[in-house]
Design an enzyme around this catalytic site. Structure first.
Site, PDB file in Angstrom:
ATOM      1  N   LYS A 155      -1.430   4.011  30.905  1.00 16.04           N
ATOM      2  CA  LYS A 155      -2.092   4.914  29.953  1.00 16.04           C
ATOM      3  C   LYS A 155      -2.025   6.310  30.572  1.00 16.04           C
ATOM      4  CE  LYS A 155      -6.225   5.188  27.043  1.00 16.04           C
ATOM      5  NZ  LYS A 155      -5.613   5.321  25.729  1.00 16.04           N
TER       6      LYS A 155
HETATM    7  C1  LIG Z   1      -1.218   4.010  22.271  1.00 16.96           C
HETATM    8  C2  LIG Z   1      -2.408   3.131  22.238  1.00 16.96           C
HETATM    9  N1  LIG Z   1      -2.245   1.842  21.894  1.00 16.96           N
HETATM   10  C3  LIG Z   1      -3.292   1.003  21.858  1.00 16.96           C
HETATM   11  C4  LIG Z   1      -4.576   1.422  22.175  1.00 16.96           C
HETATM   12  C5  LIG Z   1      -5.711   0.452  22.147  1.00 16.96           C
HETATM   13  O1  LIG Z   1      -6.077   0.119  23.464  1.00 16.96           O
HETATM   14  P1  LIG Z   1      -7.584  -0.254  23.833  1.00 16.96           P
HETATM   15  O2  LIG Z   1      -7.974  -1.374  22.943  1.00 16.96           O
HETATM   16  O3  LIG Z   1      -7.531  -0.658  25.251  1.00 16.96           O
HETATM   17  O4  LIG Z   1      -8.391   0.955  23.587  1.00 16.96           O
HETATM   18  C6  LIG Z   1      -4.783   2.755  22.532  1.00 16.96           C
HETATM   19  C7  LIG Z   1      -6.114   3.244  22.887  1.00 16.96           C
HETATM   20  O5  LIG Z   1      -6.470   3.308  24.019  1.00 16.96           O
HETATM   21  C8  LIG Z   1      -3.677   3.620  22.577  1.00 16.96           C
HETATM   22  O6  LIG Z   1      -3.838   4.895  22.927  1.00 16.96           O
END
Ligand SMILES: Cc1ncc(COP(=O)(O)O)c(C=O)c1O
Length: 317
Positions: free
Chosen positions: A159
């Site tokens: 991330k």
């Molecule tokens: C690109 C992306 N995909 C998926 C998610 C969903 O991830 P999470 O459930 O860990 O927030 C997020 C958010 O964080 C994201 O930025």
């Protein structure tokens, strides 16, 4: 619109006022996007504020750093504890937590190794990410003309701030064309994810979601929904999905920390099923919210309480 932020910010082991959490324009991160972050919800529950899946978010944060050869000078436990303390120090009932680790001011140039690692944790009030009615009525989305980052370009499992330039292109195109959100395809043309959400499809009573190899972020809400769906007796498969599955699905929904479980009611103006949130989406959404809001038993141990420990004196010890 201003950020509805809370007073204190955690910075390299100290609490500082929000207004003092600033950086110099020479910071490496501003020039070369060298940042890692997380988005975590702390929910209001009858037992006090509770952080959702703190361990998993902290693990993803540290793993993202590892991929980019960044070594934050704090252990996973210290980072997790810092988030609990930030909730306590700010004395909030609920909030969104944003740990941010980046390369600060040192050398200029692509080589990042001579720049210090800065660690901040911010918190603010974040309501319903895709709009107030989104959770109830669903959202209208499109398939983006922008593809999701290819596996040998930027690592999708991290991330990292840089990934969100791709996400911004997807989001801006969707908004400009009158949609709430955009869905990207991976470089093979299969469904990947939303600009800030993972995606699920329901067809014939079965649930499908793209695998990690579709260049998705390994969403923690996604993981929770997989666990919850199987626990509720649904058949759930991680598999590649072609774009047209979105058009002939009975139900489609997004998952994410910010979006929680948001129904999708149309894709490219084609109604999903009846054009209204379907029963499986509803069932998962209700079960999920009941757990995180403390209305149902936390049977998967997802919540970390931030309630202040009872002081010895007031506990009568
Ligand atoms: C690109 C992306 N995909 C998926 C998610 C969903 O991830 P999470 O459930 O860990 O927030 C997020 C958010 O964080 C994201 O930025």
């Amino acid at each position: 619109m201003a950020i509805d932020h809370y007073a204190q910010v955690w910075h390299n082991g100290k609490f500082i006022p929000w207004e003092d959490a600033t950086i110099h324009v020479a910071a490496h991160v501003l020039h070369y996007a060298s940042s890692i972050f997380e988005g975590i919800r702390c929910y209001e529950t009858p037992q006090g504020p509770a952080i959702f899946r703190l361990k998993e978010h902290t693990d993803r944060l540290v793993n993202s750093c590892k991929i980019y050869r960044m070594e934050p000078p704090y252990s996973r436990e210290q980072l997790a504890q810092a988030m609990v303390e930030l909730v306590r120090v700010n004395n909030v009932r609920h909030c969104y937590l944003r740990p941010l680790i980046f390369r600060g001011v040192g050398d200029m140039g692509v080589n990042p190794f001579n720049n210090p690692i800065e660690v901040y944790i911010l918190s603010w009030a974040w309501g319903k990410y895709l709009g107030h009615e989104a959770l109830r009525d669903g959202v209208d989305v499109c398939v983006s003309s922008w593809q999701r980052i290819a596996p040998n370009t930027l690592p999708a499992l991290a991330k990292a701030g840089a990934n969100y330039m791709n996400a911004q292109l997807i989001k801006m195109e969707a908004l400009t064309n009158g949609y709430t959100e955009g869905i990207s395809l991976d470089t093979s043309g299969y469904v990947s994810e939303g600009s800030g959400e993972n995606i699920f499809v329901v067809r014939g009573g079965r649930i499908f979601t793209p695998p990690l190899s579709a260049c998705i972020l390994p969403g923690i809400t996604r993981d929770s929904v997989i666990t919850l769906a199987r626990d509720l007796g649904y058949d759930l498969t991680e598999q590649t999905l072609s774009r047209e599955m979105l058009y002939i699905a009975d139900e489609v929904f997004f998952t994410g920390t910010a979006a929680e479980i948001t129904p999708i009611r149309s894709v490219d103006r084609i109604p999903v099923g009846t054009g209204k949130p379907g029963p499986i989406t509803r069932a998962l959404q209700e079960s999920f919210l009941a757990i995180v809001e403390g209305r149902a038993e936390d049977r998967f141990n997802w919540l970390t309480s931030c309630r202040q420990p009872v002081a010895a004196s007031s506990a009568g010890l």
